[in-house]
Enzyme design. Structure first.
Site, mmCIF file in Angstrom:
data_model
loop_
_atom_site.group_PDB
_atom_site.id
_atom_site.type_symbol
_atom_site.label_atom_id
_atom_site.label_comp_id
_atom_site.label_asym_id
_atom_site.label_seq_id
_atom_site.Cartn_x
_atom_site.Cartn_y
_atom_site.Cartn_z
ATOM 1 N N ARG A 148 0.855 -1.205 0.000
ATOM 2 C CA ARG A 148 0.000 0.000 0.000
ATOM 3 C C ARG A 148 0.883 1.245 0.000
ATOM 4 O O ARG A 148 0.570 2.266 -0.597
ATOM 5 C CB ARG A 148 -0.968 0.002 1.200
ATOM 6 C CG ARG A 148 -1.776 1.277 1.279
ATOM 7 C CD ARG A 148 -3.025 1.224 2.160
ATOM 8 N NE ARG A 148 -2.929 0.345 3.296
ATOM 9 C CZ ARG A 148 -2.261 0.629 4.430
ATOM 10 N NH1 ARG A 148 -1.638 1.781 4.571
ATOM 11 N NH2 ARG A 148 -2.217 -0.253 5.419
ATOM 12 N N TYR A 171 -15.376 17.485 -15.844
ATOM 13 C CA TYR A 171 -15.895 16.118 -15.971
ATOM 14 C C TYR A 171 -17.036 15.923 -14.957
ATOM 15 O O TYR A 171 -16.922 16.344 -13.798
ATOM 16 C CB TYR A 171 -14.746 15.127 -15.722
ATOM 17 C CG TYR A 171 -15.205 13.701 -15.540
ATOM 18 C CD1 TYR A 171 -15.998 13.090 -16.504
ATOM 19 C CD2 TYR A 171 -14.854 12.975 -14.411
ATOM 20 C CE1 TYR A 171 -16.445 11.785 -16.335
ATOM 21 C CE2 TYR A 171 -15.279 11.669 -14.237
ATOM 22 C CZ TYR A 171 -16.088 11.087 -15.198
ATOM 23 O OH TYR A 171 -16.524 9.801 -15.027
ATOM 24 N N ASP A 198 -6.022 19.724 -14.088
ATOM 25 C CA ASP A 198 -6.333 18.382 -14.579
ATOM 26 C C ASP A 198 -5.937 18.369 -16.056
ATOM 27 O O ASP A 198 -6.592 18.989 -16.900
ATOM 28 C CB ASP A 198 -7.838 18.103 -14.388
ATOM 29 C CG ASP A 198 -8.225 16.696 -14.823
ATOM 30 O OD1 ASP A 198 -7.535 16.131 -15.705
ATOM 31 O OD2 ASP A 198 -9.235 16.174 -14.308
ATOM 32 N N LYS A 239 -6.915 7.526 -19.712
ATOM 33 C CA LYS A 239 -7.151 8.134 -21.026
ATOM 34 C C LYS A 239 -5.887 8.027 -21.897
ATOM 35 O O LYS A 239 -5.434 6.930 -22.183
ATOM 36 C CB LYS A 239 -7.645 9.566 -20.823
ATOM 37 C CG LYS A 239 -8.743 9.688 -19.766
ATOM 38 C CD LYS A 239 -10.000 8.945 -20.158
ATOM 39 C CE LYS A 239 -11.064 8.773 -19.107
ATOM 40 N NZ LYS A 239 -11.021 9.356 -17.826
HETATM 41 O O1 P1T Z 1 -12.312 7.735 -14.729
HETATM 42 P P1 P1T Z 1 -11.165 8.132 -13.843
HETATM 43 O O2 P1T Z 1 -9.864 7.502 -14.203
HETATM 44 O O3 P1T Z 1 -11.505 8.010 -12.386
HETATM 45 O O4 P1T Z 1 -10.891 9.699 -14.127
HETATM 46 C C1 P1T Z 1 -11.819 10.696 -13.879
HETATM 47 C C2 P1T Z 1 -11.589 11.889 -14.785
HETATM 48 C C3 P1T Z 1 -10.828 12.941 -14.313
HETATM 49 N N1 P1T Z 1 -10.597 14.031 -15.076
HETATM 50 C C4 P1T Z 1 -11.074 14.134 -16.332
HETATM 51 C C5 P1T Z 1 -10.780 15.344 -17.140
HETATM 52 C C6 P1T Z 1 -11.819 13.083 -16.867
HETATM 53 O O5 P1T Z 1 -12.270 13.220 -18.129
HETATM 54 C C7 P1T Z 1 -12.088 11.936 -16.084
HETATM 55 C C8 P1T Z 1 -12.895 10.794 -16.609
HETATM 56 N N2 P1T Z 1 -13.625 11.091 -17.758
HETATM 57 C C9 P1T Z 1 -14.415 10.231 -18.475
HETATM 58 C C10 P1T Z 1 -14.615 8.956 -18.131
HETATM 59 C C11 P1T Z 1 -15.035 10.797 -19.685
HETATM 60 O O6 P1T Z 1 -15.526 10.046 -20.538
HETATM 61 O O7 P1T Z 1 -15.013 12.043 -19.815
#
Ligand code: P1T
Length: 383
Positions: free
Chosen positions: A50, A102, A174, A199
């Site tokens: 962890r 988001y 972000d 992504k």
């Molecule tokens: O899905 P996750 O890895 O927890 O990330 C969240 C997140 C954070 N910041 C941005 C700019 C994001 O676009 C996302 C997740 N977004 C999608 C799943 C989407 O389709 O826009």
């Protein structure tokens, strides 16, 4: 040899060296929860997974180098990274967040963290004079996405970071939509950079993860402490997959950008398309800022099709190469309807005031041949 500085070389080598026991070129998946100690407290740098794991450490060093720092931490998801950062603040603190984010970020802030006494103001930060107007005595953090999700607004990172420093608070960018290849917020003065590595960094739609980088040792220690307490860590297999992916990040991003430019221009000329939002188009309101702040314009496009929600729904049902799915940044092209999918957790009246029309379509342009992608959209637009 002088240590490498160029992105492509760092992407392939930073944080990694041949495995000392076998010479394996790829960092092994250290699938272990604990580590042998020679004597109590006498170990080889790892005690419990962890807290630290060698596959994770390699990924963290790699991503930190790509964001131009030595301090990086990887997480189970982008949301796990966001939650952990926010644990560094306390009840009564106020956060200014850009208004277009988001849907999951908005939901985390308004439905979860607000219960713990954190206060959020959602502000259109394409106009930076709004920072002074929304500042409170307790403002501790300015949180931005740029480009924003899904309206692709561009916010001036350097100005936000300067304002935050002057006003005694932190700034966080972000950087998910850009990846470290196209934009480096820490170099522009931001205190934190955050990624959903699910992504572009992961890039193959096969892993969920998050990352936080900072240039401050003090902030790094705070986030590391909170991560160890919360347990928001990625497993070694996921770290391995992400580390494999960063090796091709530069060439993937170049093709994402090239394909997106062609498709944005094609959409822009199409009579069934009412409006195209892409930072690379000169019609984009912050095109100039985008050209200065970003290395290229990215692979995300939003557009409004004539005929409203019904026509948008029809189009999404008819695509054959694009996949109708949430997420972005993978090798395959994705298409989605934010109002019903990624941003459904934002109340309808707020979506409307932001300009997230029910018929707004978002595409993540992949690495297929651009002529096939254009042909696919063309047939999907037809009655
Ligand atoms: O899905 P996750 O890895 O927890 O990330 C969240 C997140 C954070 N910041 C941005 C700019 C994001 O676009 C996302 C997740 N977004 C999608 C799943 C989407 O389709 O826009």
């Amino acid at each position: 040899m002088k240590s490498p500085e160029k992105f492509e070389t760092l992407a392939i080598h930073a944080g990694q060296s041949p495995d000392p026991t076998t010479g394996a070129i790829m960092t092994p998946i250290y699938q272990t929860s604990t580590y042998w100690q020679e004597s109590p407290g006498k170990h080889k740098g790892y005690e419990y997974s962890r807290t630290d794991n060698p596959t994770r450490a390699a990924l963290e060093a790699n991503l930190a180098a790509l964001e131009g720092t030595k301090y990086g931490l990887s997480f189970a998801s982008g949301c796990a990274a966001m939650t952990t950062i926010m644990m560094g603040y306390q009840a009564g603190d106020h956060i200014i967040c850009c208004d277009d984010v988001y849907g999951g970020t908005y939901r985390l802030f308004t439905k979860v963290l607000s219960k713990f006494g954190l206060e959020f103001s959602f502000v259109d930060l394409t106009d930076l004079s709004k920072l002074d107007r929304h500042k409170k005595k307790q403002t501790k953090l300015v949180w931005i996405e740029t480009p924003t999700n899904p309206l692709l607004k561009i916010i001036d990172i350097k100005q936000v970071a300067q304002w935050a420093k002057k006003n005694g608070c932190h700034s966080l960018v972000d950087n998910t939509f850009m990846s470290p290849y196209l934009q480096n917020p820490l170099a522009l003065g931001a205190d934190y950079v955050l990624h959903s590595t699910t992504k572009y960094i992961g890039g193959h739609s096969d892993v969920v993860g998050g990352f936080i980088g900072t240039t401050s040792e003090e902030l790094f220690k705070l986030v590391k402490f909170n991560q160890n307490n919360l347990g928001a860590i990625p497993g070694p297999m996921d770290c391995f997959l992400s580390l494999r992916s960063t090796k091709t990040l530069a060439i993937r991003m170049e093709r994402h950008c090239d394909n997106a430019k062609i498709i944005a221009n094609w959409l822009n000329e199409h009579k069934q398309v009412e409006k195209v939002i892409y930072p690379g188009l000169s019609s984009h309101p912050q095109h100039q800022l985008a050209s200065e702040q970003m290395k290229d314009f990215g692979g995300m496009i939003s557009f409004v099709i004539r005929g409203g929600l019904e026509k948008a729904r029809q189009t999404l049902e008819k695509v054959k190469i694009f996949s109708l799915a949430e997420s972005l940044g993978g090798v395959e092209s994705l298409i989605e309807l934010p109002a019903i999918m990624t941003h459904a957790s934002i109340p309808a009246d707020i979506r409307k005031s932001l300009g997230i029309d029910d018929g707004l379509i978002r595409i993540s342009v992949g690495l297929e041949h651009h002529e096939d992608l254009v042909a696919d959209l063309d047939q999907a637009f037809r009655e």
